[in-house]
Scaffold this motif. Structure first.
Motif, mmCIF file in Angstrom:
data_model
loop_
_atom_site.group_PDB
_atom_site.id
_atom_site.type_symbol
_atom_site.label_atom_id
_atom_site.label_comp_id
_atom_site.label_asym_id
_atom_site.label_seq_id
_atom_site.Cartn_x
_atom_site.Cartn_y
_atom_site.Cartn_z
ATOM 1 N N ASP A 1 35.087 59.713 95.457
ATOM 2 C CA ASP A 1 35.735 58.406 95.584
ATOM 3 C C ASP A 1 37.220 58.597 95.904
ATOM 4 O O ASP A 1 38.016 58.950 95.036
ATOM 5 C CB ASP A 1 35.571 57.615 94.279
ATOM 6 C CG ASP A 1 36.175 56.223 94.365
ATOM 7 O OD1 ASP A 1 36.591 55.820 95.470
ATOM 8 O OD2 ASP A 1 36.236 55.537 93.324
ATOM 9 N N PHE A 2 37.601 58.321 97.158
ATOM 10 C CA PHE A 2 39.008 58.457 97.529
ATOM 11 C C PHE A 2 39.803 57.198 97.201
ATOM 12 O O PHE A 2 40.983 57.104 97.531
ATOM 13 C CB PHE A 2 39.135 58.805 99.012
ATOM 14 C CG PHE A 2 38.857 60.258 99.281
ATOM 15 C CD1 PHE A 2 39.778 61.228 98.947
ATOM 16 C CD2 PHE A 2 37.650 60.646 99.847
ATOM 17 C CE1 PHE A 2 39.514 62.561 99.170
ATOM 18 C CE2 PHE A 2 37.377 61.979 100.076
ATOM 19 C CZ PHE A 2 38.316 62.946 99.744
ATOM 20 N N ASN B 1 41.770 62.034 93.341
ATOM 21 C CA ASN B 1 40.972 62.663 94.392
ATOM 22 C C ASN B 1 41.737 62.727 95.710
ATOM 23 O O ASN B 1 41.704 63.742 96.413
ATOM 24 C CB ASN B 1 39.663 61.914 94.596
ATOM 25 C CG ASN B 1 38.701 62.089 93.435
ATOM 26 O OD1 ASN B 1 38.855 63.003 92.639
ATOM 27 N ND2 ASN B 1 37.710 61.219 93.344
ATOM 28 N N LEU B 2 42.435 61.641 96.039
ATOM 29 C CA LEU B 2 43.220 61.596 97.268
ATOM 30 C C LEU B 2 44.339 62.636 97.231
ATOM 31 O O LEU B 2 44.594 63.335 98.221
ATOM 32 C CB LEU B 2 43.809 60.198 97.447
ATOM 33 C CG LEU B 2 44.476 59.900 98.796
ATOM 34 C CD1 LEU B 2 43.460 60.012 99.918
ATOM 35 C CD2 LEU B 2 45.111 58.513 98.775
ATOM 36 N N ILE B 3 44.974 62.769 96.077
ATOM 37 C CA ILE B 3 46.070 63.727 95.924
ATOM 38 C C ILE B 3 45.562 65.163 96.049
ATOM 39 O O ILE B 3 46.133 65.984 96.781
ATOM 40 C CB ILE B 3 46.770 63.530 94.568
ATOM 41 C CG1 ILE B 3 47.549 62.214 94.565
ATOM 42 C CG2 ILE B 3 47.700 64.711 94.246
ATOM 43 C CD1 ILE B 3 48.088 61.823 93.197
ATOM 44 N N LEU C 1 45.255 66.754 86.328
ATOM 45 C CA LEU C 1 45.413 65.336 86.648
ATOM 46 C C LEU C 1 44.457 64.489 85.817
ATOM 47 O O LEU C 1 43.315 64.882 85.586
ATOM 48 C CB LEU C 1 45.162 65.080 88.135
ATOM 49 C CG LEU C 1 46.209 65.635 89.109
ATOM 50 C CD1 LEU C 1 45.823 65.310 90.552
ATOM 51 C CD2 LEU C 1 47.592 65.063 88.798
ATOM 52 N N PRO C 2 44.907 63.329 85.356
ATOM 53 C CA PRO C 2 44.045 62.460 84.538
ATOM 54 C C PRO C 2 42.906 61.872 85.363
ATOM 55 O O PRO C 2 42.963 61.815 86.591
ATOM 56 C CB PRO C 2 45.016 61.366 84.066
ATOM 57 C CG PRO C 2 46.110 61.352 85.097
ATOM 58 C CD PRO C 2 46.265 62.765 85.541
ATOM 59 N N GLY C 3 41.874 61.413 84.668
ATOM 60 C CA GLY C 3 40.725 60.782 85.313
ATOM 61 C C GLY C 3 39.641 61.746 85.723
ATOM 62 O O GLY C 3 38.750 61.395 86.502
ATOM 63 N N ARG C 4 39.667 62.939 85.174
ATOM 64 C CA ARG C 4 38.705 63.954 85.591
ATOM 65 C C ARG C 4 37.274 63.577 85.227
ATOM 66 O O ARG C 4 36.356 63.757 86.035
ATOM 67 C CB ARG C 4 39.077 65.286 84.942
ATOM 68 C CG ARG C 4 38.166 66.434 85.296
ATOM 69 C CD ARG C 4 38.710 67.725 84.730
ATOM 70 N NE ARG C 4 37.803 68.844 84.982
ATOM 71 C CZ ARG C 4 38.059 70.105 84.644
ATOM 72 N NH1 ARG C 4 39.190 70.395 84.047
ATOM 73 N NH2 ARG C 4 37.198 71.065 84.888
ATOM 74 N N GLY D 1 30.700 61.121 89.632
ATOM 75 C CA GLY D 1 30.194 60.826 90.963
ATOM 76 C C GLY D 1 29.285 61.887 91.532
ATOM 77 O O GLY D 1 28.613 61.674 92.525
ATOM 78 N N GLY D 2 29.260 63.067 90.946
ATOM 79 C CA GLY D 2 28.418 64.133 91.469
ATOM 80 C C GLY D 2 29.131 65.464 91.412
ATOM 81 O O GLY D 2 30.327 65.542 91.157
#
Length: 443
Positions: A370-371, A376-378, A418-421, A427-428
């Motif tokens: 999920d970008f 994930n984007l970073i 990074l947070p949110g791991r 997601g997979g």
């Protein structure tokens, strides 16, 4: 084992001698183009690459107790790091190969850890958001190499319309064969592209057969033995450049094992176990580098052959390995390979390196990265720019971490801090598998 799979020859079944030779030669054709392209690009000996490929496959079969019919060929992931290390003063090609041995040892360590601690820690270490962009870096980082080979006259290093035309024609043949061929022929577009480009080059007078005529039928190739041959020394820079690549190829290895498991109706991650297949892959890589060949990896082309023919015999795969070893000791074969014009290989490489980059993108799509999540984007953005841009960290003396190795390490660190791991991992993972993967292999 699933009853939905019609099996022509099962894993432990041995074909008759005549059929055995035909089926093994089929596997040889599937791996041949890609396996000789890697030493061609890195300046290594193609004959040694064939021998190390065969020996590595046989060693892999032994390590997996003859339960996994996988062929190991030259790995594209190591092309960039080998080239980069070879160009550093004090390392050279021989020193780069010693660095490749360290990548094989990474496999061995990971295999031991999986044996004792399971695979969950590896799933957390190698999420798709890290592995995908690094695979893209592998392909895009080699783009300039392919273009220079395709556009320039090897004799002068200057732009040549003639040579670029040969490269584009080889590329077109490869694309057409990849799109329109069916069955086993669809698995060897590289070989068709090389042969087609070779024939065109021959008609244009770009090939010199003098060395082929002079070459002996059988000859011992120029092996480069680690820690024995001149310049074959261990350096921290070579290790830092090459060893981290193993984390990417381990992810690819797992994907190949899942595909092969689905094709054969078995679960090779459980029996004989992921730790055994990783051990075999790692030892094969170390062995290949020890004798002067590029690191090995399981080949998707050969998995595709198994998916189409339904011939799963390890004897067939082992037979292909023996033929590869025999070819490596044939001087005429070695001399013939060396007559392949550079633009022919450059044209084929344009497609191959692009496919590598696209496969990294596809991994993230298949694993639903999920970008919309900033982390994930970073992570993906930083990996791509550091890897493709050629960033490096210089330490005291000549020790440095550069390019793809640095991008991989930075990606692993960012994913860890990074947070949110936890939300991202929902997601997979690289262990998840698209449902249509066997169908694609068969097509």
């Amino acid at each position: 084992m699933s009853n939905d799979h019609h099996i022509v020859l099962d894993v432990h079944e041995r074909p008759s001698p005549g059929l055995w030779l035909i089926l093994s030669t089929q596997h040889l054709f599937a791996m041949f183009g890609a396996t000789i392209l890697v030493p061609y690009l890195t300046g290594l000996n193609p004959s040694v690459a064939l021998i190390s490929s065969g020996l590595g496959t046989l060693l892999y079969i032994v390590c997996t107790r003859g339960k996994i019919p996988a062929y190991l060929g030259s790995s594209f992931a190591f092309i960039g790091p080998i080239i980069a290390a070879s160009q550093i003063e004090g390392i050279g090609a021989a020193g780069a190969l010693v660095g490749c041995i360290s990548a094989g040892l990474v496999y061995v360590v990971v295999a031991i850890m999986i044996h004792f601690f399971g695979v969950r820690w590896l799933m957390r270490l190698l999420p798709p958001v890290v592995v995908g962009p690094v695979i893209m870096v592998i392909g895009l980082g080699l783009a300039s190499v392919a273009i220079n080979m395709a556009m320039n006259d090897p004799a002068t290093g200057q732009y040549s319309t003639l040579h670029f035309g040969v490269a584009l024609t080889s590329l077109l043949i490869t694309i057409v064969c990849s799109v329109f061929m069916r069955g086993v022929f669809a698995l060897i577009p590289i070989l068709f592209g090389v042969v087609g480009g070779y024939v065109i080059s021959l008609s244009l007078g770009l090939i010199d057969f003098s060395k082929v005529a002079e070459a002996p039928v059988f000859a011992i190739p120029d092996f480069t033995f680690a820690f024995i041959s001149e310049g074959s020394v261990l350096t921290l820079t070579a290790v830092a450049l090459i060893a981290p690549v193993a984390f990417v190829t381990i992810a690819e290895h797992i994907g190949d094992q899942m595909v092969l498991s689905k094709v054969t109706g078995r679960n090779f991650l459980e029996e004989p176990g992921l730790h055994r297949s990783l051990l075999g892959d790692g030892l094969a890589t170390a062995l290949a580098a020890f004798i002067g060949g590029p690191p090995n990896t399981t080949y998707g082309e050969n998995i595709g052959v198994i998916a189409i023919t339904r011939v799963m015999s390890v004897f067939v795969v082992g037979g292909a390995a023996c033929i590869a070893i025999l070819f490596g000791f044939m001087g005429t074969v070695s001399a013939l390979i060396q007559t392949i014009p550079v633009p022919v290989m450059g044209g084929v490489a344009i497609l191959l390196f692009g496919i590598i980059a696209s496969s990294g993108m596809r991994m993230m799509i298949d694993r639903r990265v999920d970008f919309g999540m900033k982390r994930n984007l970073i992570i993906a953005s930083v990996i791509l720019v550091i890897g493709i841009g050629g960033a490096f960290i210089q330490f005291s003396g000549d020790f440095k971490i550069a390019g793809m190795a640095l991008a991989t390490l930075v990606g692993l660190i960012l994913n860890a801090i990074l947070p949110g791991r936890e939300k991202a991992e929902a997601g997979g993972s690289i262990f998840s598998q698209p449902d249509d993967i066997e169908t694609e292999a068969a097509e």
